[in-house]
Design an enzyme around this catalytic site. Structure first.
Site, PDB file in Angstrom:
ATOM      1  CD  GLU A   1      12.795  -9.023  -9.939  1.00  0.00           C
ATOM      2  OE1 GLU A   1      13.281  -9.407  -8.847  1.00  0.00           O
ATOM      3  OE2 GLU A   1      11.666  -9.396 -10.361  1.00  0.00           O
TER       4      GLU A   1
ATOM      5  CG  PHE B   1      -1.457  -7.056  -7.895  1.00  0.00           C
ATOM      6  CD1 PHE B   1      -1.180  -7.579  -6.638  1.00  0.00           C
ATOM      7  CD2 PHE B   1      -0.893  -7.672  -8.996  1.00  0.00           C
ATOM      8  CE1 PHE B   1      -0.367  -8.682  -6.485  1.00  0.00           C
ATOM      9  CE2 PHE B   1      -0.069  -8.779  -8.860  1.00  0.00           C
ATOM     10  CZ  PHE B   1       0.194  -9.291  -7.592  1.00  0.00           C
ATOM     11  CD  GLN B   2       3.301  -7.742  -8.943  1.00  0.00           C
ATOM     12  OE1 GLN B   2       3.320  -7.672 -10.178  1.00  0.00           O
ATOM     13  NE2 GLN B   2       3.874  -8.742  -8.289  1.00  0.00           N
TER      14      GLN B   2
ATOM     15  CE  LYS C   1      -0.575  -6.392 -18.682  1.00  0.00           C
ATOM     16  NZ  LYS C   1      -1.035  -7.321 -17.625  1.00  0.00           N
TER      17      LYS C   1
ATOM     18  CG  MET D   1      35.964  -3.864   5.977  1.00  0.00           C
ATOM     19  SD  MET D   1      37.781  -3.893   6.006  1.00  0.00           S
ATOM     20  CE  MET D   1      38.130  -4.012   4.255  1.00  0.00           C
TER      21      MET D   1
END
Length: 566
Positions: free
Chosen positions: A54, A116-117, A166, A481
Protein backbone atom coordinates in the site's frame (compact mmCIF):
# COMPACT_ATOMS: atom_id res chain seq x y z
CA UNK A 1 -32.27 14.72 -10.19
CA UNK A 2 -32.67 11.17 -8.98
CA UNK A 3 -30.59 8.52 -10.75
CA UNK A 4 -31.15 4.77 -10.98
CA UNK A 5 -30.41 2.77 -7.88
CA UNK A 6 -26.72 2.07 -7.29
CA UNK A 7 -24.69 0.45 -4.56
CA UNK A 8 -22.37 2.69 -2.60
CA UNK A 9 -19.45 0.96 -4.33
CA UNK A 10 -20.90 1.72 -7.76
CA UNK A 11 -21.49 5.32 -6.74
CA UNK A 12 -17.87 5.53 -5.64
CA UNK A 13 -16.69 4.34 -9.07
CA UNK A 14 -19.00 6.73 -10.92
CA UNK A 15 -17.95 9.62 -8.68
CA UNK A 16 -14.31 8.96 -9.58
CA UNK A 17 -15.18 8.97 -13.27
CA UNK A 18 -16.99 12.30 -12.84
CA UNK A 19 -13.73 13.72 -11.45
CA UNK A 20 -11.87 12.60 -14.56
CA UNK A 21 -9.99 9.77 -12.85
CA UNK A 22 -8.65 7.13 -15.20
CA UNK A 23 -5.96 5.40 -13.10
CA UNK A 24 -6.04 4.29 -9.46
CA UNK A 25 -3.37 2.47 -7.46
CA UNK A 26 -4.20 0.02 -4.73
CA UNK A 27 -4.55 -3.40 -3.15
CA UNK A 28 -7.89 -5.10 -2.36
CA UNK A 29 -8.84 -6.55 1.01
CA UNK A 30 -11.81 -7.53 3.15
CA UNK A 31 -13.34 -4.15 3.99
CA UNK A 32 -12.89 -2.69 0.48
CA UNK A 33 -14.08 -5.78 -1.40
CA UNK A 34 -17.49 -4.31 -2.40
CA UNK A 35 -15.63 -1.49 -4.19
CA UNK A 36 -13.41 -3.98 -6.04
CA UNK A 37 -16.50 -6.05 -6.92
CA UNK A 38 -18.08 -2.95 -8.49
CA UNK A 39 -14.80 -1.92 -10.13
CA UNK A 40 -15.05 -4.92 -12.46
CA UNK A 41 -18.00 -3.22 -14.21
CA UNK A 42 -15.92 -0.07 -14.84
CA UNK A 43 -12.61 -1.74 -15.76
CA UNK A 44 -12.75 -0.30 -19.29
CA UNK A 45 -12.73 3.25 -17.89
CA UNK A 46 -11.00 2.96 -14.51
CA UNK A 47 -7.57 1.33 -14.74
CA UNK A 48 -6.55 -0.23 -11.46
CA UNK A 49 -2.84 -0.80 -10.88
CA UNK A 50 -2.26 -3.64 -8.44
CA UNK A 51 0.76 -2.61 -6.38
CA UNK A 52 2.72 -4.90 -4.10
CA UNK A 53 2.43 -2.76 -0.98
CA UNK A 54 0.00 0.00 0.00
CA UNK A 55 2.90 2.40 0.60
CA UNK A 56 3.87 1.80 -3.02
CA UNK A 57 0.31 2.52 -4.11
CA UNK A 58 0.37 5.82 -2.25
CA UNK A 59 3.71 6.90 -3.72
CA UNK A 60 2.53 5.83 -7.19
CA UNK A 61 -0.47 8.12 -6.77
CA UNK A 62 1.95 10.89 -5.76
CA UNK A 63 4.14 10.29 -8.79
CA UNK A 64 1.10 10.34 -11.06
CA UNK A 65 -0.03 13.65 -9.52
CA UNK A 66 3.41 15.27 -9.63
CA UNK A 67 3.99 14.31 -13.25
CA UNK A 68 0.53 15.30 -14.49
CA UNK A 69 -0.72 18.05 -12.17
CA UNK A 70 -3.88 15.99 -11.63
CA UNK A 71 -5.16 14.40 -8.42
CA UNK A 72 -3.60 11.00 -7.70
CA UNK A 73 -5.86 8.29 -6.28
CA UNK A 74 -4.93 5.30 -4.11
CA UNK A 75 -7.10 2.61 -2.51
CA UNK A 76 -6.58 0.24 0.43
CA UNK A 77 -8.56 -1.87 2.78
CA UNK A 78 -9.00 -1.20 6.49
CA UNK A 79 -6.52 -1.80 9.33
CA UNK A 80 -2.98 -2.51 8.10
CA UNK A 81 -3.92 -1.68 4.52
CA UNK A 82 -4.95 1.79 5.62
CA UNK A 83 -2.00 2.33 7.96
CA UNK A 84 0.41 1.25 5.23
CA UNK A 85 -0.83 4.27 3.27
CA UNK A 86 0.05 6.66 6.09
CA UNK A 87 3.67 7.25 5.04
CA UNK A 88 2.59 8.21 1.52
CA UNK A 89 -0.20 10.43 2.85
CA UNK A 90 2.29 12.20 5.12
CA UNK A 91 4.67 12.59 2.19
CA UNK A 92 1.91 14.14 0.06
CA UNK A 93 1.00 16.44 2.94
CA UNK A 94 4.55 17.72 3.33
CA UNK A 95 5.09 18.26 -0.40
CA UNK A 96 1.66 19.69 -1.22
CA UNK A 97 0.74 16.87 -3.58
CA UNK A 98 -2.95 16.50 -4.56
CA UNK A 99 -4.10 13.03 -3.53
CA UNK A 100 -7.37 11.30 -2.62
CA UNK A 101 -6.86 8.14 -0.56
CA UNK A 102 -9.87 5.82 -0.31
CA UNK A 103 -9.94 3.18 2.40
CA UNK A 104 -12.45 0.53 3.32
CA UNK A 105 -13.69 0.39 6.90
CA UNK A 106 -15.45 -2.27 8.92
CA UNK A 107 -19.25 -2.13 8.92
CA UNK A 108 -20.91 0.61 10.94
CA UNK A 109 -22.25 -1.80 13.56
CA UNK A 110 -18.69 -2.95 14.33
CA UNK A 111 -17.11 0.49 14.68
CA UNK A 112 -15.45 0.87 18.05
CA UNK A 113 -15.52 -2.86 18.86
CA UNK A 114 -11.91 -3.69 17.88
CA UNK A 115 -13.30 -5.77 15.04
CA UNK A 116 -10.94 -7.64 12.73
CA UNK A 117 -8.79 -5.11 10.82
CA UNK A 118 -10.53 -2.14 12.39
CA UNK A 119 -8.38 0.93 12.89
CA UNK A 120 -9.34 4.57 13.36
CA UNK A 121 -7.66 5.79 10.17
CA UNK A 122 -9.49 9.12 10.19
CA UNK A 123 -8.14 9.78 13.69
CA UNK A 124 -4.64 8.72 12.65
CA UNK A 125 -4.57 10.96 9.59
CA UNK A 126 -6.02 14.14 11.09
CA UNK A 127 -2.62 15.91 11.29
CA UNK A 128 -1.49 14.84 7.78
CA UNK A 129 -4.56 15.47 5.63
CA UNK A 130 -6.29 18.61 4.48
CA UNK A 131 -9.53 16.90 5.43
CA UNK A 132 -10.84 13.40 5.99
CA UNK A 133 -14.22 11.67 6.00
CA UNK A 134 -15.78 8.60 7.57
CA UNK A 135 -18.68 7.67 5.27
CA UNK A 136 -21.45 5.54 6.77
CA UNK A 137 -24.24 6.56 4.37
CA UNK A 138 -23.96 5.70 0.68
CA UNK A 139 -26.20 8.63 -0.23
CA UNK A 140 -23.49 11.10 0.85
CA UNK A 141 -20.82 9.67 -1.47
CA UNK A 142 -21.49 11.98 -4.48
CA UNK A 143 -21.00 15.06 -2.28
CA UNK A 144 -18.09 13.62 -0.30
CA UNK A 145 -16.05 12.57 -3.33
CA UNK A 146 -16.66 15.88 -5.11
CA UNK A 147 -15.58 17.75 -1.99
CA UNK A 148 -12.54 15.54 -1.52
CA UNK A 149 -11.22 16.28 -5.01
CA UNK A 150 -12.00 19.96 -4.70
CA UNK A 151 -10.13 20.21 -1.41
CA UNK A 152 -7.20 18.11 -2.65
CA UNK A 153 -6.55 20.31 -5.70
CA UNK A 154 -7.48 23.76 -4.35
CA UNK A 155 -5.25 26.27 -2.57
CA UNK A 156 -2.08 24.53 -1.47
CA UNK A 157 -2.76 21.01 -2.81
CA UNK A 158 -2.64 18.06 -0.45
CA UNK A 159 -4.09 14.71 0.56
CA UNK A 160 -7.70 13.96 1.53
CA UNK A 161 -8.76 10.62 2.99
CA UNK A 162 -12.20 9.05 2.45
CA UNK A 163 -12.88 6.06 4.73
CA UNK A 164 -16.02 4.16 3.66
CA UNK A 165 -17.68 1.53 5.81
CA UNK A 166 -18.36 -1.83 4.22
CA UNK A 167 -22.13 -1.51 4.71
CA UNK A 168 -22.09 1.93 3.04
CA UNK A 169 -20.37 0.34 0.04
CA UNK A 170 -23.02 -2.41 -0.05
CA UNK A 171 -26.12 -0.24 0.54
CA UNK A 172 -28.31 0.56 -2.46
CA UNK A 173 -29.55 4.12 -2.94
CA UNK A 174 -30.53 6.47 -5.75
CA UNK A 175 -27.60 8.97 -5.88
CA UNK A 176 -28.29 12.72 -6.13
CA UNK A 177 -25.38 14.10 -8.14
CA UNK A 178 -26.57 17.70 -8.08
CA UNK A 179 -25.77 17.91 -4.36
CA UNK A 180 -22.08 18.25 -5.23
CA UNK A 181 -19.80 20.15 -5.22
CA UNK A 182 -19.33 22.93 -2.66
CA UNK A 183 -17.79 26.37 -2.90
CA UNK A 184 -14.07 27.06 -3.21
CA UNK A 185 -12.13 26.40 -0.04
CA UNK A 186 -9.61 29.25 -0.31
CA UNK A 187 -10.76 32.76 0.36
CA UNK A 188 -8.54 35.79 0.14
CA UNK A 189 -9.04 39.49 0.62
CA UNK A 190 -8.59 40.94 -2.87
CA UNK A 191 -8.16 44.51 -1.65
CA UNK A 192 -5.47 43.52 0.84
CA UNK A 193 -3.68 41.49 -1.86
CA UNK A 194 -3.68 44.42 -4.28
CA UNK A 195 -2.32 46.72 -1.58
CA UNK A 196 0.44 44.25 -0.68
CA UNK A 197 1.35 43.70 -4.34
CA UNK A 198 1.67 47.46 -4.83
CA UNK A 199 3.88 47.77 -1.74
CA UNK A 200 6.07 44.91 -2.98
CA UNK A 201 6.33 46.52 -6.43
CA UNK A 202 7.54 49.75 -4.80
CA UNK A 203 10.08 47.76 -2.77
CA UNK A 204 11.39 45.99 -5.87
CA UNK A 205 11.58 49.25 -7.81
CA UNK A 206 14.06 50.58 -5.22
CA UNK A 207 16.07 47.36 -4.84
CA UNK A 208 19.76 47.21 -5.73
CA UNK A 209 20.28 43.51 -5.05
CA UNK A 210 16.91 41.79 -5.61
CA UNK A 211 16.55 38.01 -5.67
CA UNK A 212 13.66 35.67 -6.51
CA UNK A 213 13.31 32.39 -4.57
CA UNK A 214 11.11 30.01 -6.59
CA UNK A 215 9.56 26.97 -4.89
CA UNK A 216 7.34 24.10 -5.94
CA UNK A 217 4.30 26.37 -5.69
CA UNK A 218 5.39 28.04 -8.93
CA UNK A 219 5.20 24.70 -10.74
CA UNK A 220 1.91 23.77 -9.10
CA UNK A 221 0.46 27.11 -10.19
CA UNK A 222 1.64 26.56 -13.76
CA UNK A 223 3.53 29.84 -13.50
CA UNK A 224 6.89 28.93 -15.03
CA UNK A 225 6.34 31.13 -18.10
CA UNK A 226 5.26 34.06 -15.94
CA UNK A 227 8.32 33.63 -13.71
CA UNK A 228 10.67 33.64 -16.68
CA UNK A 229 8.94 36.67 -18.19
CA UNK A 230 9.07 38.65 -14.95
CA UNK A 231 12.67 37.71 -14.12
CA UNK A 232 13.81 38.76 -17.59
CA UNK A 233 11.71 41.94 -17.55
CA UNK A 234 13.06 43.05 -14.16
CA UNK A 235 16.54 41.49 -14.59
CA UNK A 236 16.34 39.66 -11.27
CA UNK A 237 18.38 36.48 -10.60
CA UNK A 238 16.40 33.38 -9.56
CA UNK A 239 17.27 30.65 -7.09
CA UNK A 240 15.16 27.47 -6.97
CA UNK A 241 14.37 25.21 -4.04
CA UNK A 242 14.49 21.43 -4.34
CA UNK A 243 10.85 21.35 -5.44
CA UNK A 244 11.33 24.39 -7.65
CA UNK A 245 13.95 22.64 -9.78
CA UNK A 246 13.02 22.79 -13.45
CA UNK A 247 10.95 25.92 -13.14
CA UNK A 248 13.63 27.67 -15.22
CA UNK A 249 16.20 26.11 -17.54
CA UNK A 250 19.36 25.90 -15.45
CA UNK A 251 21.47 27.24 -18.30
CA UNK A 252 19.50 30.48 -18.31
CA UNK A 253 21.75 33.43 -17.34
CA UNK A 254 19.41 34.44 -14.51
CA UNK A 255 19.14 30.91 -13.03
CA UNK A 256 21.58 30.52 -10.13
CA UNK A 257 20.75 27.07 -8.77
CA UNK A 258 19.69 25.56 -5.47
CA UNK A 259 20.18 27.16 -2.01
CA UNK A 260 20.29 25.60 1.42
CA UNK A 261 22.03 22.80 3.28
CA UNK A 262 23.45 21.31 0.08
CA UNK A 263 22.98 24.37 -2.08
CA UNK A 264 25.74 26.00 -4.06
CA UNK A 265 28.07 28.37 -2.20
CA UNK A 266 27.39 31.27 -4.55
CA UNK A 267 23.62 30.83 -4.12
CA UNK A 268 23.79 30.87 -0.34
CA UNK A 269 26.14 33.86 -0.45
CA UNK A 270 23.72 35.69 -2.75
CA UNK A 271 20.87 35.12 -0.30
CA UNK A 272 22.96 36.52 2.52
CA UNK A 273 23.85 39.58 0.40
CA UNK A 274 20.53 40.47 -1.26
CA UNK A 275 18.48 43.48 -0.18
CA UNK A 276 15.05 42.29 -1.35
CA UNK A 277 14.12 38.60 -1.41
CA UNK A 278 10.84 37.55 -3.03
CA UNK A 279 9.74 34.04 -2.11
CA UNK A 280 7.30 32.55 -4.61
CA UNK A 281 5.48 29.37 -3.58
CA UNK A 282 8.16 28.29 -1.11
CA UNK A 283 7.49 27.43 2.52
CA UNK A 284 11.02 28.19 3.76
CA UNK A 285 11.91 24.62 4.68
CA UNK A 286 14.68 24.44 7.27
CA UNK A 287 16.89 22.68 4.67
CA UNK A 288 16.64 25.92 2.68
CA UNK A 289 17.02 28.46 5.45
CA UNK A 290 19.49 26.86 7.85
CA UNK A 291 19.24 28.89 11.05
CA UNK A 292 16.10 30.85 10.17
CA UNK A 293 16.95 33.86 12.33
CA UNK A 294 20.09 34.43 10.23
CA UNK A 295 18.48 33.83 6.83
CA UNK A 296 18.77 36.72 4.37
CA UNK A 297 19.84 39.13 7.14
CA UNK A 298 20.13 42.20 4.90
CA UNK A 299 16.90 41.68 2.97
CA UNK A 300 13.36 42.90 3.12
CA UNK A 301 11.33 39.77 2.48
CA UNK A 302 8.21 39.43 0.34
CA UNK A 303 6.42 36.11 0.78
CA UNK A 304 3.86 35.01 -1.84
CA UNK A 305 1.89 31.86 -1.12
CA UNK A 306 -1.59 30.55 -1.82
CA UNK A 307 -1.76 29.22 1.75
CA UNK A 308 -2.10 32.05 4.27
CA UNK A 309 -0.81 29.86 7.11
CA UNK A 310 2.62 29.72 5.46
CA UNK A 311 3.18 33.50 5.45
CA UNK A 312 5.73 34.36 8.13
CA UNK A 313 5.53 30.83 9.60
CA UNK A 314 9.28 30.16 9.49
CA UNK A 315 10.92 33.36 8.24
CA UNK A 316 9.68 36.86 8.93
CA UNK A 317 7.76 38.44 6.06
CA UNK A 318 7.92 42.20 5.63
CA UNK A 319 5.17 41.89 3.03
CA UNK A 320 2.89 38.87 2.81
CA UNK A 321 0.79 38.23 -0.27
CA UNK A 322 -1.84 35.50 -0.20
CA UNK A 323 -2.70 34.52 -3.73
CA UNK A 324 -1.99 32.58 -6.87
CA UNK A 325 1.67 32.99 -7.87
CA UNK A 326 0.82 33.26 -11.56
CA UNK A 327 -1.63 36.10 -11.01
CA UNK A 328 0.82 37.94 -8.77
CA UNK A 329 3.62 37.68 -11.34
CA UNK A 330 1.31 38.88 -14.10
CA UNK A 331 0.41 41.87 -11.95
CA UNK A 332 4.05 42.73 -11.28
CA UNK A 333 4.93 42.37 -14.94
CA UNK A 334 2.71 45.38 -15.52
CA UNK A 335 3.64 47.39 -12.42
CA UNK A 336 7.34 46.75 -11.67
CA UNK A 337 9.72 48.74 -13.90
CA UNK A 338 12.74 47.21 -15.62
CA UNK A 339 15.59 47.37 -13.10
CA UNK A 340 19.27 48.11 -13.61
CA UNK A 341 20.85 45.15 -11.79
CA UNK A 342 24.04 44.87 -13.82
CA UNK A 343 26.33 45.46 -10.82
CA UNK A 344 24.45 42.90 -8.71
CA UNK A 345 24.43 40.28 -11.45
CA UNK A 346 28.16 40.82 -11.95
CA UNK A 347 28.70 40.24 -8.23
CA UNK A 348 26.74 36.99 -8.37
CA UNK A 349 28.59 35.82 -11.47
CA UNK A 350 31.89 36.54 -9.73
CA UNK A 351 30.78 34.46 -6.73
CA UNK A 352 29.86 31.58 -9.01
CA UNK A 353 33.16 31.82 -10.87
CA UNK A 354 35.07 31.83 -7.58
CA UNK A 355 33.30 28.99 -5.78
CA UNK A 356 31.76 26.57 -8.25
CA UNK A 357 34.99 25.21 -9.80
CA UNK A 358 36.52 24.65 -6.36
CA UNK A 359 33.44 22.69 -5.30
CA UNK A 360 33.66 20.53 -8.38
CA UNK A 361 37.34 19.85 -7.68
CA UNK A 362 36.74 19.13 -4.01
CA UNK A 363 34.23 16.42 -4.68
CA UNK A 364 36.54 14.34 -6.86
CA UNK A 365 38.52 11.31 -5.72
CA UNK A 366 40.65 10.50 -8.71
CA UNK A 367 41.74 7.09 -7.48
CA UNK A 368 38.22 5.67 -7.26
CA UNK A 369 37.19 3.43 -10.17
CA UNK A 370 33.63 4.79 -10.20
CA UNK A 371 32.51 7.96 -8.44
CA UNK A 372 28.87 8.94 -8.05
CA UNK A 373 29.66 12.01 -10.14
CA UNK A 374 30.63 9.79 -13.06
CA UNK A 375 27.08 8.43 -13.04
CA UNK A 376 25.54 11.92 -13.08
CA UNK A 377 27.95 13.13 -15.75
CA UNK A 378 26.91 10.18 -17.92
CA UNK A 379 23.22 10.83 -17.28
CA UNK A 380 23.70 14.49 -18.20
CA UNK A 381 25.41 13.51 -21.43
CA UNK A 382 22.52 11.19 -22.26
CA UNK A 383 19.91 13.84 -21.43
CA UNK A 384 21.62 16.70 -23.27
CA UNK A 385 19.95 16.42 -26.66
CA UNK A 386 16.63 14.99 -25.50
CA UNK A 387 13.52 16.48 -23.93
CA UNK A 388 11.62 13.22 -23.34
CA UNK A 389 12.95 12.42 -19.86
CA UNK A 390 12.01 12.90 -16.26
CA UNK A 391 13.88 11.85 -13.13
CA UNK A 392 12.38 10.55 -9.90
CA UNK A 393 14.87 10.52 -7.06
CA UNK A 394 14.77 8.81 -3.70
CA UNK A 395 16.21 10.35 -0.54
CA UNK A 396 19.83 10.68 0.44
CA UNK A 397 23.16 11.62 -1.09
CA UNK A 398 22.14 10.68 -4.64
CA UNK A 399 19.12 13.01 -4.28
CA UNK A 400 21.38 15.97 -3.57
CA UNK A 401 23.88 15.06 -6.31
CA UNK A 402 21.02 14.80 -8.79
CA UNK A 403 19.66 18.19 -7.72
CA UNK A 404 23.10 19.78 -8.00
CA UNK A 405 24.56 18.11 -11.05
CA UNK A 406 21.84 17.32 -13.57
CA UNK A 407 20.94 20.04 -16.07
CA UNK A 408 17.26 20.52 -15.34
CA UNK A 409 15.30 22.28 -18.02
CA UNK A 410 11.55 21.81 -17.66
CA UNK A 411 8.87 21.88 -14.92
CA UNK A 412 7.70 18.50 -13.59
CA UNK A 413 10.87 16.81 -14.90
CA UNK A 414 12.17 16.49 -11.31
CA UNK A 415 10.10 14.51 -8.80
CA UNK A 416 11.36 13.80 -5.30
CA UNK A 417 10.33 13.52 -1.68
CA UNK A 418 11.42 16.82 -0.19
CA UNK A 419 9.50 17.52 3.00
CA UNK A 420 9.10 14.11 4.58
CA UNK A 421 12.29 12.73 3.02
CA UNK A 422 10.79 9.30 2.45
CA UNK A 423 13.25 6.57 1.50
CA UNK A 424 11.59 4.10 -0.84
CA UNK A 425 9.68 6.86 -2.62
CA UNK A 426 11.37 6.74 -6.00
CA UNK A 427 10.46 3.43 -7.63
CA UNK A 428 6.71 3.46 -6.93
CA UNK A 429 6.51 7.20 -7.68
CA UNK A 430 8.19 6.50 -11.01
CA UNK A 431 5.51 3.89 -11.73
CA UNK A 432 2.86 6.59 -11.31
CA UNK A 433 4.86 9.11 -13.34
CA UNK A 434 5.34 6.56 -16.14
CA UNK A 435 1.57 6.10 -16.48
CA UNK A 436 0.93 9.85 -16.32
CA UNK A 437 3.61 10.65 -18.91
CA UNK A 438 3.90 7.67 -21.28
CA UNK A 439 5.69 9.87 -23.81
CA UNK A 440 8.65 10.27 -21.42
CA UNK A 441 11.39 7.97 -20.24
CA UNK A 442 11.27 7.95 -16.44
CA UNK A 443 14.66 7.51 -14.77
CA UNK A 444 14.65 6.32 -11.18
CA UNK A 445 17.78 7.54 -9.41
CA UNK A 446 18.03 5.94 -5.98
CA UNK A 447 20.45 4.65 -3.40
CA UNK A 448 20.85 1.03 -2.44
CA UNK A 449 19.20 1.71 0.95
CA UNK A 450 15.99 3.26 -0.32
CA UNK A 451 15.76 0.85 -3.23
CA UNK A 452 15.62 -2.09 -0.83
CA UNK A 453 12.56 -0.59 0.87
CA UNK A 454 10.17 -0.76 -2.09
CA UNK A 455 11.93 -2.69 -4.87
CA UNK A 456 9.09 -5.23 -4.94
CA UNK A 457 7.25 -2.73 -7.14
CA UNK A 458 9.43 -3.96 -10.00
CA UNK A 459 6.84 -6.76 -10.19
CA UNK A 460 4.12 -4.12 -10.65
CA UNK A 461 6.03 -2.59 -13.56
CA UNK A 462 6.09 -5.93 -15.34
CA UNK A 463 2.52 -6.96 -14.55
CA UNK A 464 1.17 -3.60 -15.75
CA UNK A 465 3.21 -3.68 -18.95
CA UNK A 466 5.09 -0.48 -18.06
CA UNK A 467 8.12 -0.16 -20.36
CA UNK A 468 9.37 3.41 -19.89
CA UNK A 469 11.04 3.14 -16.46
CA UNK A 470 14.84 2.91 -16.17
CA UNK A 471 16.50 2.47 -12.79
CA UNK A 472 19.95 3.76 -11.79
CA UNK A 473 20.99 2.47 -8.36
CA UNK A 474 23.83 4.59 -6.95
CA UNK A 475 25.12 1.77 -4.79
CA UNK A 476 27.72 2.79 -2.20
CA UNK A 477 26.99 0.06 0.36
CA UNK A 478 25.97 2.56 3.01
CA UNK A 479 23.04 4.56 4.23
CA UNK A 480 25.14 7.26 2.65
CA UNK A 481 23.86 10.54 4.01
CA UNK A 482 23.79 9.26 7.59
CA UNK A 483 27.29 7.83 7.13
CA UNK A 484 28.47 11.21 5.86
CA UNK A 485 27.15 12.92 8.97
CA UNK A 486 28.83 10.27 11.12
CA UNK A 487 32.08 10.96 9.31
CA UNK A 488 31.92 14.75 9.49
CA UNK A 489 30.26 15.30 12.83
CA UNK A 490 30.51 12.07 14.86
CA UNK A 491 34.20 11.09 14.58
CA UNK A 492 33.63 8.39 11.93
CA UNK A 493 31.58 6.19 14.23
CA UNK A 494 29.72 4.41 11.45
CA UNK A 495 27.02 3.06 13.70
CA UNK A 496 24.69 0.78 11.70
CA UNK A 497 25.09 2.48 8.36
CA UNK A 498 27.10 -0.19 6.52
CA UNK A 499 24.57 -1.87 4.30
CA UNK A 500 24.54 -5.17 2.44
CA UNK A 501 22.20 -6.05 -0.35
CA UNK A 502 21.48 -8.55 -3.07
CA UNK A 503 22.93 -8.50 -6.56
CA UNK A 504 20.52 -5.87 -7.88
CA UNK A 505 21.07 -6.76 -11.53
CA UNK A 506 20.19 -10.39 -10.89
CA UNK A 507 17.26 -9.33 -8.71
CA UNK A 508 15.93 -7.19 -11.57
CA UNK A 509 16.30 -10.13 -13.95
CA UNK A 510 14.36 -12.30 -11.52
CA UNK A 511 11.51 -9.81 -11.91
CA UNK A 512 11.87 -9.87 -15.71
CA UNK A 513 13.74 -6.57 -15.96
CA UNK A 514 17.05 -6.19 -17.81
CA UNK A 515 19.84 -5.85 -15.25
CA UNK A 516 23.47 -4.74 -15.50
CA UNK A 517 26.28 -3.97 -13.06
CA UNK A 518 28.83 -1.20 -13.65
CA UNK A 519 32.03 -0.77 -11.63
CA UNK A 520 34.19 1.42 -13.91
CA UNK A 521 33.65 5.05 -14.92
CA UNK A 522 34.28 4.35 -18.59
CA UNK A 523 31.40 1.86 -18.70
CA UNK A 524 28.74 4.21 -17.31
CA UNK A 525 27.76 5.98 -20.59
CA UNK A 526 27.32 2.72 -22.50
CA UNK A 527 25.21 1.21 -19.71
CA UNK A 528 22.90 4.22 -19.67
CA UNK A 529 22.62 4.22 -23.46
CA UNK A 530 21.84 0.50 -23.47
CA UNK A 531 19.14 0.91 -20.81
CA UNK A 532 17.62 3.75 -22.79
CA UNK A 533 17.59 1.80 -26.04
CA UNK A 534 16.10 -1.30 -24.45
CA UNK A 535 12.39 -1.68 -25.21
CA UNK A 536 11.33 -2.25 -21.64
CA UNK A 537 12.31 -1.47 -18.09
CA UNK A 538 15.98 -1.76 -17.19
CA UNK A 539 18.18 -1.45 -14.11
CA UNK A 540 21.83 -0.45 -13.83
CA UNK A 541 23.57 -1.13 -10.52
CA UNK A 542 26.40 1.43 -10.26
CA UNK A 543 28.90 0.23 -7.62
CA UNK A 544 30.34 3.61 -6.62
CA UNK A 545 32.97 4.78 -4.14
CA UNK A 546 31.53 4.13 -0.68
CA UNK A 547 32.68 7.23 1.16
CA UNK A 548 32.11 10.00 -1.36
CA UNK A 549 30.47 13.02 0.25
CA UNK A 550 28.00 15.68 -0.79
CA UNK A 551 29.40 19.18 -0.63
CA UNK A 552 28.71 21.93 0.20
CA UNK A 553 27.03 21.11 3.51
CA UNK A 554 25.64 23.46 6.13
CA UNK A 555 25.89 21.80 9.56
CA UNK A 556 22.60 21.54 11.42
CA UNK A 557 21.69 24.66 13.35
CA UNK A 558 24.06 26.89 11.39
CA UNK A 559 23.30 29.79 9.08
CA UNK A 560 23.48 29.01 5.34
CA UNK A 561 26.56 31.21 5.09
CA UNK A 562 28.47 28.75 7.34
CA UNK A 563 29.22 26.04 4.77
CA UNK A 564 31.76 23.27 4.56
CA UNK A 565 32.93 22.81 0.99
CA UNK A 566 35.22 19.83 1.55
Amino acid sequence: MTSPQRTGAQILCEALLREGVDVIFGIPGGAIMPFYHALWEYRDRLRHVLCRHEQGAGHAAEGYARASGRVGVCVATSGPGATNLVTAIADAWMDGTPMVAITGQVSSALLGTDAFQEVDITGITVPITKHNYLVRDAATLPRVIAEAFQIARSGRPGPVLVDVTKDAQQATVAPRWEDAPLAATVRTDAAAREEAMAAAADLLAGARRPLLLAGGGVIQAGASAELLAFAEHASIPVVTTLHGIGVLPENHPLALGMPGMHGWVHVNRAIQMCDVLVSLGSRFDDRVTGKAAHFAPRARIVHVDVDPTQIGKVVRADIGIVGDVREVLRGWLASVPALDTRVWRDEVRALAAEHRPRQVYARRVRTAPLMPHDVFDALNDAFRDRDDWRVVTDVGQHQMWAAQLLDWRTPRSHITSGGAGTMGFALPAALGAALAAPESTIWVVCGDGGFQMTNQEMATLLQEGVRNVKIAVVNNGYLGMVRQWQELFEQRRYSNTRLSGPDFARLAEAYGIRGRTVTRAEDAPAAIADAWRHDGCALVDFRVEGEANVFPIVPAGRAIGEMRVS
